[in-house]
Design an enzyme around this catalytic site. Structure first.
Site, PDB file in Angstrom:
ATOM      1  N   GLU A 198       0.846  -1.197   0.000  1.00 12.45           N
ATOM      2  CA  GLU A 198       0.000   0.000   0.000  1.00 12.45           C
ATOM      3  C   GLU A 198       0.872   1.234   0.000  1.00 12.45           C
ATOM      4  O   GLU A 198       1.534   1.529   0.991  1.00 12.45           O
ATOM      5  CB  GLU A 198      -0.954  -0.038   1.195  1.00 12.45           C
ATOM      6  CG  GLU A 198      -2.099   0.938   1.014  1.00 12.45           C
ATOM      7  CD  GLU A 198      -3.273   0.678   1.961  1.00 12.45           C
ATOM      8  OE1 GLU A 198      -3.811  -0.442   1.941  1.00 12.45           O
ATOM      9  OE2 GLU A 198      -3.635   1.604   2.689  1.00 12.45           O
ATOM     10  N   ASP A 212      -9.894  -0.713  -2.604  1.00 13.73           N
ATOM     11  CA  ASP A 212      -9.449   0.213  -1.575  1.00 13.73           C
ATOM     12  C   ASP A 212     -10.580   1.208  -1.333  1.00 13.73           C
ATOM     13  O   ASP A 212     -11.214   1.668  -2.274  1.00 13.73           O
ATOM     14  CB  ASP A 212      -8.180   0.946  -2.023  1.00 13.73           C
ATOM     15  CG  ASP A 212      -7.386   1.393  -0.813  1.00 13.73           C
ATOM     16  OD1 ASP A 212      -6.853   0.511  -0.110  1.00 13.73           O
ATOM     17  OD2 ASP A 212      -7.322   2.597  -0.542  1.00 13.73           O
TER      18      ASP A 212
HETATM   19  P1  IMP Z   1      -8.758  -0.344   3.228  1.00 11.40           P
HETATM   20  O1  IMP Z   1      -9.613  -0.209   1.998  1.00 11.40           O
HETATM   21  O2  IMP Z   1      -8.557  -1.756   3.621  1.00 11.40           O
HETATM   22  O3  IMP Z   1      -7.516   0.483   3.149  1.00 11.40           O
HETATM   23  O4  IMP Z   1      -9.560   0.237   4.470  1.00 11.40           O
HETATM   24  C1  IMP Z   1     -10.563   1.125   4.349  1.00 11.40           C
HETATM   25  C2  IMP Z   1     -11.062   1.560   5.730  1.00 11.40           C
HETATM   26  O5  IMP Z   1     -12.144   2.446   5.499  1.00 11.40           O
HETATM   27  C3  IMP Z   1     -11.605   0.423   6.589  1.00 11.40           C
HETATM   28  O6  IMP Z   1     -10.688  -0.031   7.523  1.00 11.40           O
HETATM   29  C4  IMP Z   1     -12.786   1.079   7.295  1.00 11.40           C
HETATM   30  O7  IMP Z   1     -12.348   1.707   8.452  1.00 11.40           O
HETATM   31  C5  IMP Z   1     -13.225   2.140   6.295  1.00 11.40           C
HETATM   32  N1  IMP Z   1     -14.285   1.589   5.425  1.00 11.40           N
HETATM   33  C6  IMP Z   1     -14.221   1.309   4.107  1.00 11.40           C
HETATM   34  N2  IMP Z   1     -15.376   0.798   3.665  1.00 11.40           N
HETATM   35  C7  IMP Z   1     -16.178   0.735   4.736  1.00 11.40           C
HETATM   36  C8  IMP Z   1     -17.509   0.267   4.922  1.00 11.40           C
HETATM   37  O8  IMP Z   1     -18.180  -0.238   4.010  1.00 11.40           O
HETATM   38  N3  IMP Z   1     -17.979   0.371   6.159  1.00 11.40           N
HETATM   39  C9  IMP Z   1     -17.286   0.902   7.197  1.00 11.40           C
HETATM   40  N4  IMP Z   1     -16.050   1.325   7.095  1.00 11.40           N
HETATM   41  C10 IMP Z   1     -15.481   1.250   5.858  1.00 11.40           C
END
Ligand code: IMP
Length: 197
Positions: free
Chosen positions: A39, A68
């Site tokens: 990342e 993401d």
């Molecule tokens: P990544 O995409 O794994 O980098 O993380 C995105 C972060 O955004 C997650 O850890 C959540 O904290 C938040 N997030 C993304 N999508 C959602 C969702 O559908 N519900 C709640 N939190 C979300």
């Protein structure tokens, strides 16, 4: 209809469940695979997703999907945005509520970027957005992350008060993965040779 199985590089079972709800009607199932997480630090979710998808393809040597996502709050100039996962792990839901205490403008959006690497030099990108507001307090126990404080427009419930099926009807993830499903369905003849393993 024969299911088309495609690898997805994530350890988040909620993301996989929601993506598969969105892709079901297209006859597609995403299968989580373990890929070292790459990342890059950037303010741009697209850039992060494309980079991660290319790295995942280079590792697996077969087509792979990466997603993401982030929560963008207007009154905080888009914070936490691409840093949502870090902010969730550090100050969490309560930390965001504290930052939003007394703030009248509670508008926010979730954004999801899905990057589908078909080859090292062929990456398709699909984006989904859901507009909503930050609740005054955390409500509900379903879902993950910031679900207990996000109320999509047209609803009074938070995402955490909905089933995964209901959430996916509105959600950024549902929208982005339905776009992926439509694109695969439209291009299936061209894609089949690449997707059969
Ligand atoms: P990544 O995409 O794994 O980098 O993380 C995105 C972060 O955004 C997650 O850890 C959540 O904290 C938040 N997030 C993304 N999508 C959602 C969702 O559908 N519900 C709640 N939190 C979300």
């Amino acid at each position: 209809m024969e299911l088309l199985r495609i690898s997805v590089a994530t350890k988040n079972r909620h993301k996989v469940e929601e993506a598969n709800i969105a892709l079901k009607s297209f006859g597609i199932e995403l299968v989580p695979v373990d890929v070292p997480k790459v990342e890059i630090q950037s303010d741009d979710l697209r850039e992060i997703a494309i980079y991660a998808a290319r790295a995942a393809y280079q590792y697996l040597r077969r087509p792979v999907v990466v997603e993401d996502s982030g929560l963008f709050i207007d009154a905080l100039n888009g914070f936490p945005g691409p840093y949502s996962s870090y902010v969730y792990r550090t100050i969490g839901v309560e930390g965001i509520l504290k930052l939003m205490r007394g703030v009248e403008d509670r508008r926010a959006r979730f954004v999801a970027v899905v990057a589908f690497a078909l080859r090292e030099d062929w990456i398709e990108v699909f984006e989904g957005v859901v507009e909503g507001t930050i609740a005054e307090e955390a409500r509900g126990s379903h879902g993950f992350g910031f679900d207990p404080i996000f109320v999509p427009f047209g609803e009074t419930r938070t995402f955490a008060e909905m089933s995964s099926e209901e959430k996916t009807r509105y959600s950024h993830r549902g929208r982005a993965f339905r776009k992926l499903g439509e694109w695969i369905a439209k291009n299936i003849d061209k894609l089949k040779p690449l997707l059969q393993t």
